[in-house]
Each structure stands twice: as structure tokens, then as C-alpha cells.
Design an enzyme around this catalytic site. Structure first.
Site, PDB file in Angstrom:
ATOM      1  CB  SER A 124      -0.850  -0.024   1.269  1.00  0.00           C
ATOM      2  OG  SER A 124      -1.452   1.225   1.467  1.00  0.00           O
ATOM      3  CE1 TYR A 148      -3.797  -2.515   5.747  1.00  0.00           C
ATOM      4  CE2 TYR A 148      -3.363  -0.195   5.274  1.00  0.00           C
ATOM      5  CZ  TYR A 148      -3.651  -1.476   4.836  1.00  0.00           C
ATOM      6  OH  TYR A 148      -3.773  -1.716   3.485  1.00  0.00           O
ATOM      7  CE  LYS A 152      -1.518  -4.365   3.472  1.00  0.00           C
ATOM      8  NZ  LYS A 152      -1.873  -5.672   2.925  1.00  0.00           N
ATOM      9  NE  ARG A 230      -5.209  10.463   0.988  1.00  0.00           N
ATOM     10  CZ  ARG A 230      -4.991  11.600   1.629  1.00  0.00           C
ATOM     11  NH1 ARG A 230      -4.679  12.701   0.954  1.00  0.00           N
ATOM     12  NH2 ARG A 230      -5.066  11.660   2.945  1.00  0.00           N
TER      13      ARG A 230
END
Ligand code: NAD
Ligand code: UFG
Length: 354
Positions: A124, A148, A152, A230
């Protein structure tokens, strides 16, 4: 190829499984349905006109996982299975480390046991943390800011160390930017449980009338309209990136990292406007406090994927919103409860290989 897909019943997984089936690959799915429904795969099978094998198994169940690998002997694995809610990872970090990191360790052991050493991993853009050097390129230092994101980051590092230790491994770390949209049939799409954490599904639920208004987290960012920017990427483009990475890995050993993004940012207000335009519905919104942990702006440099994989995102924001809206209108409550599939318990057990 025979590709084993973990988390294949989920949002990105189901779109990728469909493309794998369409390309003629054999597909086995391992999913525990903690955040998905087998109905997604029933629809994928019907769209593809052929079936993926579906196994209802948790990656934390090492014994069952090893057995599945022994039975299926896959050539490669695409690893989507993981928990992904940033806020929940802050309140329940061990759940995230256990599921994402231990789940991946179990998977790697099961792969080694059958000499399967080709892996595409769902990483990610969150591993870039608060980096302000835009656009983000793969060599930007990693610095995740929540549990989180750190799962990753740890998995990426673990995979790099594994590939460095044994040249038989071929591994892709794919860093997704913001996946949105749905299959053009409107039959599969994202089905968030409870209140959506992410912008697009939230906006879709406001447009359909399930929620009153969008809360825009911050209107005073140093961006053109003051709202967060984004790099939204259509899930179909993202799925295609996995097939391109698989192809690359067949000829190249080692660990490789690619950003999968469009290279273009859109603001929260641009997303809301696009949704209102496409749906013809009003999308009321209110600007509220910034959400803690959010960066002002983030978008990819996706040149490495273009040059090495021959992959590039094809869909723009309008298309993402159109497809998302078709899915939302046709499935206002997502895939629905498990007992609504029209299958008896017995039929469901057979479908899930239980
Ligand atoms: P999703 O929740 O729709 O899919 C994940 C799937 O994995 C679900 O079907 C879930 O039931 C399954 N799963 C979870 N833990 C499992 C376990 N222990 N054993 C077996 N199955 C398990 O999520 P998604 O949006 O499709 O994301 C797929 C992957 O991509 C995840 O690893 C996620 O972290 C990563 N990712 C997602 C985004 C995003 O915004 N959607 C962005 C970057 C990275
Ligand atoms: N936003 C709102 N209101 C909402 C939800 C979001 O204004 O109700 C804003 C956010 O502040 C941000 C933008 O919309 O500016 C996008 O937010 P999302 O929650 O949709 O996405 P994020 O960029 O925060 O994070 C997502 C995934 C992460 C992943 C990351 C990769 O949730 O898992 O993209 O860049 F790591």
C-alpha cells in the site's frame, strides 16, 4: 498458470480473479470471509463462464493451509488476504500483526513446502507515511505511521529478505494508491461492512440516500481547494497490474516493488462533484475537522510500472465514479446477507469445499 489467490472473495481480489479466469488461468481462492461474501465469487464465476475453486480457510490455520497447497500445487500466489482498517489497527494492533504478518508467514511456509516461490503481495502507498516529496516514487523512504501500515512495511521487508536469501523466489510488492470503482457489469464491487472508512464508498452511500451527508475531513489543507488530494485508481486497472506483475515474475527472480496509481490526484470536493454529476443526485457535505493521521496530498509516480511491466492506468475519475454508481444503484445493500444467496446450507458447503 494455476494461481492461488488469498483474499480472492474481497474487493480487489474478486476483480483480479475475474481477469485471471478471463485470461485462461486456473484459480484457487483461499478466504475466511471475515470481510467478504462467497456471493462475489458466484458472480465472478458467472461473468467468466468458468469457475474458480473456492476454499473457506483462515490463513492462521497453518494445517489447513498446508493441506490446500499440497492438494492444489499452485504455480504462483497473489496475496490479498489482510485486514485493512487503519482506525481499527490503532485500537487492536495485535489483531492486525497476527492476521497480516503471521498470516503471511504461514502462507510463505505453505508455499515453500510445495516449492511454489512466485508471489504478488498487496502492499500500500501507506508505507510512504507522511512523506511530502511528491510524486511518490518507489525509492522514497518508507515510514508507516499506524499499525496497519507497519504490517505492510514489515511484510515488504520480510519478502525482500526472503528473496535476497534464496534466488528461487520471485516477489512483487505492489503499492496501491486509492482503489475505487467497480466492474462495468455492476455485478461486483466494494461492499464495506458498517460505516465506510473510505471516501468513495461513503459518497456513494450518501448519493443513494443511505447516509445524510459527507463529512469532509479538513478544508484548510495547502491544496487547490483546501481538501485532501489522493490518487484514485480504478479497481480494473489495479487488477490488470497484478496480471502484468505475474507475467514479469515468470522471467525475473528477486523482490520488485511497483507503485500502482494513475499519477494524478483528485481532491475530496472534486470526488463529491463528480459523484453528484454522474448520479444526478444531490451529495450534501459538511467540512469538519481534519482526520488525524491524514496527509494533505499524495499521488504516485507510476513510471516504473509503465517501463517494466508495460502497465498503465487507463480509467479516469469520471469512469471510476460511473462504475461505482452502477454497482451502488444495482446493489444498494452490497452482496446482502449470506442466507440470501438462494443456496441451501448443503449447497453452500459444496460451493465452499467444506
Ligand atoms: P477486502 O477486505 O475486500 O479483501 C480482503 C479479503 O481477505 C477478504 O475477502 C477477507 O475476508 C480476506 N481475509 C482477511 N484475513 C484473512 C485470513 N486471515 N484468512 C483468509 N482470508 C482473509 O480488502 P481489499 O480492499 O480487497 O484489499 C485487498 C488487499 O489490498 C489487502 O491486503 C489490503 O490491505 C490491500 N490494500 C487495500 C487498499 C484499499 O484501499 N482497498 C489499499 C492498499 C492496499
Ligand atoms: N475523507 C473525507 N471523508 C470521509 C473519508 C475520507 O473527507 O468520510 C478524505 C480523507 O481525509 C482523504 C481522502 O478523503 O483526504 C481519502 O480518504 P480515504 O479514507 O478514502 O483514503 P486514504 O488515502 O486515507 O487511505 C486509503 C486506504 C489505505 C491505503 C491508502 C493508500 O484506506 O488503506 O489509501 O494510499 F493505505
Amino acid at each position: 498458470m494455476h494461481v492461488l489467490v488469498t483474499g480472492g472473495a474481497g474487493y480487489i481480489g474478486s476483480h483480479t480473479v475475474l481477469q485471471l479466469l478471463e485470461e485462461g488461468h486456473e484459480v484457487s481462492i483461499v478466504d475466511n470471509f471475515s470481510n467478504s461474501s462467497p456471493e462475489s465469487i458466484r458472480r465472478v464465476n458467472s461473468l467468466a463462464g468458468r469457475s474458480a475453486h473456492l476454499r473457506s480457510v483462515d490463513l492462521l490455520n497453518q494445517q489447513e493451509l498446508t493441506k490446500i497447497f499440497a492438494d492444489t500445487q499452485p504455480d504462483a500466489v497473489i496475496h490479498f488476504a489482510g485486514l485493512k482498517a487503519v482506525g481499527e489497527s490503532v485500537s487492536e494492533p495485535l489483531k492486525y500483526y497476527r492476521n497480516n504478518v503471521t498470516g503471511t508467514l504461514n502462507l510463505l511456509d505453505a508455499m515453500e513446502a510445495v516449492d511454489c516461490r512466485t508471489l504478488v503481495f498487496s502492499s500500500s502507498a501507506t508505507v510512504y507515511g507522511e512523506s511530502t516529496a511528491l510524486p511518490l516514487i518507489e525509492s522514497t523512504p518508507r515510514n508507516a505511521t499506524n499499525p496497519y501500515g507497519r504490517t505492510k512495511l514489515h511484510i515488504e521487508e520480510m519478502l525482500e529478505e526472503l528473496a535476497a536469501s534464496d534466488p528461487r523466489w520471485s516477489i512483487a510488492n505492489l503499492r496501491y494508491f486509492n482503489p475505487v470503482g467497480a466492474h462495468t457489469s455492476g455485478l461486483i464491487g466494494e461492499d464495506p461492512q458498517g460505516t465506510p472508512n473510505n471516501l468513495m464508498p461513503y459518497v456513494a452511500q450518501v448519493a443513494i440516500g443511505r447516509r445524510e451527508k459527507v463529512h469532509v475531513f479538513g478544508g484548510d489543507y495547502p491544496t487547490a481547494d483546501g481538501t485532501g488530494v489522493r490518487d484514485y485508481i480504478h479497481v480494473l486497472d489495479l487488477a490488470a497490474g497484478h496480471l502484468a506483475a505475474l507475467k514479469y515474475l515468470r522471467e525475473s527472480a528477486g523482490a520488485h516493488t511497483w507503485n500502482l496509481g494513475t499519477g494524478t490526484g483528485s481532491s475530496v470536493l472534486e470526488v463529491i462533484e463528480a459523484f453528484a454529476r454522474v448520479s444526478g443526485k444531490e451529495v450534501p457535505y459538511k467540512i469538519v475537522e481534519r482526520r488525524s493521521g491524514d496527509v494533505a496530498e499524495n499521488y504516485a509516480n507510476a513510471e516504473k510500472a509503465r517501463l517494466e511491466l508495460g502497465w498503465k492506468a487507463e480509467h479516469g475519475l469520471e469512469q471510476m465514479v460511473e462504475d461505482m454508481w452502477r454497482w451502488q444503484k444495482g446493489n444498494p445493500t452490497g452482496f446482502g446477507p449470506i442466507d440470501a444467496f438462494g443456496m441451501t446450507d448443503e449447497e453452500l458447503d459444496i460451493f465452499l469445499n467444506r
